[in-house]
Write a protein that holds these residues in place. Structure first.
Motif, PDB file in Angstrom:
ATOM      1  N   LEU A  25      17.090   9.071 124.511  1.00 18.08           N
ATOM      2  CA  LEU A  25      16.126   8.032 124.143  1.00 18.08           C
ATOM      3  C   LEU A  25      14.827   8.166 124.945  1.00 18.08           C
ATOM      4  N   LEU A  26      14.941   8.466 126.231  1.00 16.93           N
ATOM      5  CA  LEU A  26      13.746   8.673 127.048  1.00 16.93           C
ATOM      6  C   LEU A  26      12.936   9.868 126.543  1.00 16.93           C
ATOM      7  N   VAL A  29      11.068   8.709 123.427  1.00 14.54           N
ATOM      8  CA  VAL A  29       9.935   7.845 123.803  1.00 14.54           C
ATOM      9  C   VAL A  29       8.808   8.688 124.392  1.00 14.54           C
ATOM     10  N   ASN A  30       9.153   9.661 125.222  1.00 15.39           N
ATOM     11  CA  ASN A  30       8.141  10.543 125.807  1.00 15.39           C
ATOM     12  C   ASN A  30       7.380  11.306 124.727  1.00 15.39           C
ATOM     13  N   VAL A  32       6.986  10.466 121.591  1.00 12.76           N
ATOM     14  CA  VAL A  32       6.199   9.534 120.773  1.00 12.76           C
ATOM     15  C   VAL A  32       4.924   9.104 121.495  1.00 12.76           C
ATOM     16  N   THR A  33       5.011   8.888 122.819  1.00 11.31           N
ATOM     17  CA  THR A  33       3.864   8.365 123.570  1.00 11.31           C
ATOM     18  C   THR A  33       2.965   9.443 124.164  1.00 11.31           C
TER      19      THR A  33
END
Length: 198
Positions: A25-26, A29-30, A32-33
């Motif tokens: 998940l991290l 998120v990384n 995506v951002t």
């Protein structure tokens, strides 16, 4: 009470699965951002570049970071991350150096502009983590220093790497000496970079 091997394996397996899911998940998120963060940093850098030169129509030509340039910045307590030749009306007008130096709460990332005489034309902070209300005054272009001059404006016209000294020729913000020293180190590092360029 004895704990069984099966129980230990079950707990270890459960924790491993949870760790793998969280790591995945991290990673998502990384990914995506990463793009939006890079775009924001690029926009802040471009805005800071314009603030440190005398001609807002200047062109910024990226330069290679040689080992000599990197070593010069490091010797003054900073890290150079980007270097630009500044051109005004097609003529060389100096350099803009993006440097990072340590503040009181982390790194202070800034752009330092210089003219053809290797004197500072401006400093603009791109990113910092300084304490709100204290260290942030050092990074704010309009905050007054001890002598009444805006903190970052007091560097304009200064030259000579290593010659800028807090409580010497640089007035710190009251209560934020470490942050003031961080910006001063960045300015000295940028001057050192420019001095290596001939």
């Amino acid at each position: 009470m004895k704990i069984s091997g099966k129980f230990i394996l079950k707990v270890a397996g459960t924790l491993t699965v949870i760790s793998l899911i969280v790591a995945a998940l991290l990673g998502v998120v990384n990914e995506v951002t990463k793009g939006p963060i890079a775009a924001i940093n690029k926009a802040k850098t471009e805005a800071a570049l314009v603030k440190v030169v005398t001609d807002p129509e200047s062109e910024f030509v990226p330069q290679e970071l040689s080992d000599e340039v990197k070593a010069a910045a490091t010797a003054q307590g900073g890290t150079v991350t980007e270097l630009y030749e500044v051109k005004s009306a097609g003529e060389s007008a100096g350099y803009a150096v993006k440097v990072v130096a340590s503040g009181s709460q982390g790194s202070i990332e800034m752009i330092v502009g210089t003219d053809t005489n290797k004197a500072i034309t401006g400093i603009s902070v791109v990113k910092h983590a300084e304490t709100s209300g204290i260290g942030t005054k050092v990074c704010n272009e309009n905050a007054p220093a001890v002598n009444g001059t805006p903190v970052l404006d007091q560097f304009i016209g200064m030259s000579g790497s290593g010659s800028l000294v807090v409580k010497g020729n640089i007035s710190p913000v009251s209560g934020a000496t470490v942050s003031s020293t961080g910006v001063t180190k960045g300015a000295n590092a940028a001057l050192a970079v420019v001095e290596t360029l001939g």
